[in-house]
Every structure is written in C-alpha cells, then in structure tokens.
Motif scaffolding. Structure first.
Motif, PDB file in Angstrom:
ATOM      1  N   ARG A  37      93.106 -43.639  68.380  1.00 48.39           N
ATOM      2  CA  ARG A  37      91.969 -42.761  68.101  1.00 48.39           C
ATOM      3  C   ARG A  37      91.682 -41.867  69.308  1.00 48.39           C
ATOM      4  NH1 ARG A  37      86.006 -44.193  67.446  1.00 48.39           N
ATOM      5  NH2 ARG A  37      86.730 -46.198  68.185  1.00 48.39           N
ATOM      6  N   PHE A  38      91.805 -42.415  70.528  1.00 47.38           N
ATOM      7  CA  PHE A  38      91.627 -41.623  71.746  1.00 47.38           C
ATOM      8  C   PHE A  38      92.650 -40.490  71.769  1.00 47.38           C
ATOM      9  CE2 PHE A  38      92.840 -40.744  76.162  1.00 47.38           C
ATOM     10  CZ  PHE A  38      91.614 -40.406  76.712  1.00 47.38           C
ATOM     11  N   ALA A  39      93.917 -40.812  71.512  1.00 43.23           N
ATOM     12  CA  ALA A  39      94.993 -39.829  71.554  1.00 43.23           C
ATOM     13  C   ALA A  39      94.894 -38.799  70.439  1.00 43.23           C
ATOM     14  CB  ALA A  39      96.344 -40.534  71.493  1.00 43.23           C
ATOM     15  N   PRO A  59     100.055 -33.660  72.286  1.00 43.79           N
ATOM     16  CA  PRO A  59     101.015 -34.518  72.994  1.00 43.79           C
ATOM     17  C   PRO A  59     101.178 -34.138  74.466  1.00 43.79           C
ATOM     18  CG  PRO A  59     101.853 -33.970  70.827  1.00 43.79           C
ATOM     19  CD  PRO A  59     100.609 -33.136  71.029  1.00 43.79           C
ATOM     20  N   ALA A  60     101.190 -32.850  74.766  1.00 46.88           N
ATOM     21  CA  ALA A  60     101.338 -32.413  76.159  1.00 46.88           C
ATOM     22  C   ALA A  60     100.174 -32.892  77.022  1.00 46.88           C
ATOM     23  CB  ALA A  60     101.457 -30.896  76.224  1.00 46.88           C
ATOM     24  N   ALA A  61      98.958 -32.831  76.500  1.00 45.79           N
ATOM     25  CA  ALA A  61      97.784 -33.288  77.258  1.00 45.79           C
ATOM     26  C   ALA A  61      97.836 -34.790  77.475  1.00 45.79           C
ATOM     27  CB  ALA A  61      96.505 -32.895  76.527  1.00 45.79           C
ATOM     28  N   ALA A  88      94.841 -29.997  77.817  1.00 48.75           N
ATOM     29  CA  ALA A  88      95.177 -30.369  79.191  1.00 48.75           C
ATOM     30  C   ALA A  88      94.182 -31.437  79.627  1.00 48.75           C
ATOM     31  CB  ALA A  88      95.093 -29.165  80.123  1.00 48.75           C
ATOM     32  N   ALA A  89      94.669 -32.399  80.421  1.00 49.49           N
ATOM     33  CA  ALA A  89      93.795 -33.492  80.856  1.00 49.49           C
ATOM     34  C   ALA A  89      94.280 -34.040  82.197  1.00 49.49           C
ATOM     35  CB  ALA A  89      93.775 -34.596  79.810  1.00 49.49           C
TER      36      ALA A  89
END
Length: 125
Positions: free
Chosen positions: A24-26, A31-33, A93-94
C-alpha cells in the motif's frame, strides 16, 4: 497551498508505512521513486517509527512536494516530489535526507552503531 487530494495521498501513504503495509505504501509511488527511496534506506535501518508528522505539503497545479517526519526509536524525514496522474497523485521522486536521520541513541553509542554507507552504484554489463 496544498491540494486536498495530495494531502489525502500523503496521509494514506504515511499510515501505510507505520502499519508496515509495504504494497500500500508503494502504491503511492512510481517504480523509479521506490527504487530511489530504497537506495537511501540503509541510513534509516534500526529506526522503528511509531508516529508521523507531516512537515510540509505544497502543490502547484499538477506538481507537488511533501516532507513527512517519522518518529519512534530515532527519526527520519521522507521528502517526495509528486505529480498528478490519471490514477491520482503519485510520488515521482523520494529520499531520506541523511542530515535529517536521527538514529536510536543506543545505535549511536555502541561500537559499530554508526550508519553504514551505501556501496557505490555499479552498472551491470
């Protein structure tokens, strides 16, 4: 000023993180982030968040940004850049800024408790 939908996405993602619900977080990230956040995850190893506090949420049209502090045994901040998509807001981004990571006191005092550096990135052939 923050968009209400963006605020709801940031809050939902933070609750999922505290609950240990990785899928759920993802789901709130590209996918890149997610890969980018994973690269800096070694710095927060050993920190067990029990609560979160939204530090900042801003949006400008279809772009946004957030900063959330997770606290418990130690603390860290997750900074994200967001974009509005057809499926809603997604983090593109993260990062865990290293200067905003506070490891648990016992990890700072014990030998070997210093944060491990991530190995340099190598390209696969």
């Amino acid at each position: 000023m923050a968009d209400n939908d963006l605020s709801a996405a940031v809050e939902a993602q933070a609750r999922a993180h505290l609950a240990g619900d990785a899928p759920r977080f993802a789901s709130h990230m590209t996918p890149a982030a997610l890969v980018e956040l994973g690269r800096s995850a070694v710095a927060v190893r050993g920190v067990r968040p029990k609560r979160y506090r939204v530090l900042d949420i801003t949006s400008d049209g279809d772009d946004g940004a957030s900063a959330v502090r997770y606290e418990g045994a130690g603390s860290y901040v997750v900074r994200q850049r967001w974009q509005r998509t057809a499926a809603g807001w997604k983090a593109v981004a993260a990062e865990h800024p290293p200067e905003l990571v506070r490891r648990p006191w016992w990890r700072r005092l014990l030998p070997g408790g210093a944060p491990a550096e991530a190995p340099p990135r190598r390209e696969l052939r």
